[in-house]
Design an enzyme around this catalytic site. Structure first.
Site, PDB file in Angstrom:
ATOM      1  N   ASN A  46       0.843  -1.196   0.000  1.00  0.00           N
ATOM      2  CA  ASN A  46       0.000   0.000   0.000  1.00  0.00           C
ATOM      3  C   ASN A  46       0.878   1.245   0.000  1.00  0.00           C
ATOM      4  O   ASN A  46       1.984   1.260   0.563  1.00  0.00           O
ATOM      5  CB  ASN A  46      -1.012  -0.006   1.152  1.00  0.00           C
ATOM      6  CG  ASN A  46      -0.405  -0.154   2.529  1.00  0.00           C
ATOM      7  OD1 ASN A  46       0.647  -0.770   2.704  1.00  0.00           O
ATOM      8  ND2 ASN A  46      -1.050   0.410   3.516  1.00  0.00           N
ATOM      9  N   ILE A  47       0.377   2.276  -0.671  1.00  0.00           N
ATOM     10  CA  ILE A  47       1.115   3.530  -0.835  1.00  0.00           C
ATOM     11  C   ILE A  47       0.147   4.672  -0.508  1.00  0.00           C
ATOM     12  O   ILE A  47      -0.781   4.927  -1.280  1.00  0.00           O
ATOM     13  CB  ILE A  47       1.653   3.678  -2.283  1.00  0.00           C
ATOM     14  CG1 ILE A  47       2.511   2.465  -2.671  1.00  0.00           C
ATOM     15  CG2 ILE A  47       2.435   4.981  -2.435  1.00  0.00           C
ATOM     16  CD1 ILE A  47       2.869   2.384  -4.152  1.00  0.00           C
ATOM     17  N   CYS A  57      -4.012   0.668  -2.529  1.00  0.00           N
ATOM     18  CA  CYS A  57      -3.858  -0.569  -1.753  1.00  0.00           C
ATOM     19  C   CYS A  57      -2.790  -1.476  -2.356  1.00  0.00           C
ATOM     20  O   CYS A  57      -2.471  -1.384  -3.553  1.00  0.00           O
ATOM     21  CB  CYS A  57      -5.171  -1.341  -1.733  1.00  0.00           C
ATOM     22  SG  CYS A  57      -6.477  -0.574  -0.775  1.00  0.00           S
ATOM     23  N   GLU A  59      -2.987  -4.616  -3.104  1.00  0.00           N
ATOM     24  CA  GLU A  59      -3.514  -5.478  -4.168  1.00  0.00           C
ATOM     25  C   GLU A  59      -3.502  -4.755  -5.506  1.00  0.00           C
ATOM     26  O   GLU A  59      -3.095  -5.299  -6.536  1.00  0.00           O
ATOM     27  CB  GLU A  59      -4.948  -5.904  -3.845  1.00  0.00           C
ATOM     28  CG  GLU A  59      -5.102  -6.721  -2.582  1.00  0.00           C
ATOM     29  CD  GLU A  59      -5.351  -5.871  -1.336  1.00  0.00           C
ATOM     30  OE1 GLU A  59      -4.722  -4.801  -1.189  1.00  0.00           O
ATOM     31  OE2 GLU A  59      -6.166  -6.275  -0.501  1.00  0.00           O
ATOM     32  N   CYS A  94     -10.216  -4.637   0.167  1.00  0.00           N
ATOM     33  CA  CYS A  94     -11.319  -3.665   0.188  1.00  0.00           C
ATOM     34  C   CYS A  94     -12.195  -3.830  -1.047  1.00  0.00           C
ATOM     35  O   CYS A  94     -11.826  -4.522  -2.009  1.00  0.00           O
ATOM     36  CB  CYS A  94     -10.772  -2.239   0.282  1.00  0.00           C
ATOM     37  SG  CYS A  94     -10.199  -1.571  -1.298  1.00  0.00           S
ATOM     38  N   CYS A  97     -10.599  -2.888  -4.458  1.00  0.00           N
ATOM     39  CA  CYS A  97      -9.663  -3.907  -4.969  1.00  0.00           C
ATOM     40  C   CYS A  97     -10.412  -5.123  -5.501  1.00  0.00           C
ATOM     41  O   CYS A  97     -10.026  -5.701  -6.520  1.00  0.00           O
ATOM     42  CB  CYS A  97      -8.672  -4.318  -3.886  1.00  0.00           C
ATOM     43  SG  CYS A  97      -7.464  -3.025  -3.537  1.00  0.00           S
TER      44      CYS A  97
HETATM   45  N1  THU Z   1      -5.195  -1.565   2.576  1.00  0.00           N
HETATM   46  C1  THU Z   1      -4.625  -2.354   1.614  1.00  0.00           C
HETATM   47  O1  THU Z   1      -3.580  -2.014   1.056  1.00  0.00           O
HETATM   48  N2  THU Z   1      -5.236  -3.521   1.310  1.00  0.00           N
HETATM   49  C2  THU Z   1      -6.280  -4.044   1.991  1.00  0.00           C
HETATM   50  O2  THU Z   1      -6.665  -5.172   1.715  1.00  0.00           O
HETATM   51  C3  THU Z   1      -6.942  -3.254   3.049  1.00  0.00           C
HETATM   52  C4  THU Z   1      -6.446  -1.876   3.246  1.00  0.00           C
HETATM   53  C5  THU Z   1      -4.491  -0.334   2.967  1.00  0.00           C
HETATM   54  C6  THU Z   1      -5.139   0.964   2.585  1.00  0.00           C
HETATM   55  C7  THU Z   1      -4.539   1.901   3.606  1.00  0.00           C
HETATM   56  O3  THU Z   1      -3.246   2.304   3.168  1.00  0.00           O
HETATM   57  C8  THU Z   1      -4.356   1.032   4.842  1.00  0.00           C
HETATM   58  O4  THU Z   1      -4.374  -0.306   4.375  1.00  0.00           O
HETATM   59  C9  THU Z   1      -5.424   1.234   5.916  1.00  0.00           C
HETATM   60  O5  THU Z   1      -6.692   1.124   5.360  1.00  0.00           O
END
Ligand code: THU
Length: 141
Positions: A46-47, A57, A59, A94, A97
């Site tokens: 995630n960035i 995210c 994914e 989420c 994604c």
């Molecule tokens: N996030 C993801 O990268 N993937 C997920 O499956 C759930 C949430 C990230 C988004 C944000 O940067 C952090 O997690 C908190 O929501």
């Protein structure tokens, strides 16, 4: 057939991505490892962004890396995450994604692996996590 050995390889790669997660706002680190139909693995983290909305995210990072290189066919994704990069529970993708997965994957076949450790991996199809998902075929109905 995705062997246990391959699942563990996906877990290891996803977990390594927790180190690259850029999450200064939520401190919730997520890593993903996306298995292509030709056996390659694309990773993502995630960035986040100070404006919050542009955050991406793990994914989607993995998907967009692959698609940007012309890879469009996928078998599975492993997702791991937790506060400050410590995996405490499963980290389900989420809704956004799941919709991106719907664009490129067969919902009956694409597998989503969630893990607490290499010995605790659970498995869902995209259809289980996105029932009645809207896809490109729906545009022609
Ligand atoms: N996030 C993801 O990268 N993937 C997920 O499956 C759930 C949430 C990230 C988004 C944000 O940067 C952090 O997690 C908190 O929501």
């Amino acid at each position: 057939m995705i062997t246990n050995e391959l699942k563990i390889q996906l877990f290891d790669k996803a977990k390594t991505m927790l180190n690259f997660s850029y999450a200064p706002y939520s401190h919730f680190h997520v890593g993903a490892a996306l298995l292509t139909k030709n056996g390659k693995i694309y990773t993502g983290c995630n960035i986040e962004n100070a404006a919050y909305g542009p955050s991406n995210c793990a994914e989607r990072t993995a998907f967009f890396k692959a698609v940007s290189e012309g890879i469009l066919k996928f078998d599975a994704i492993m997702v791991v995450g937790g506060p400050n990069g410590k995996i405490k529970d499963y980290c389900p993708p989420c809704g956004v994604c799941r919709q991106v997965m719907m664009e490129f994957c067969n919902p009956d076949e694409f597998k989503i692996f969630l893990a607490k450790s290499k010995d605790d991996i659970v498995e869902y199809t995209l259809k289980e996590l996105l029932p009645l998902g809207f896809g490109n075929a729906d545009l022609n109905k």
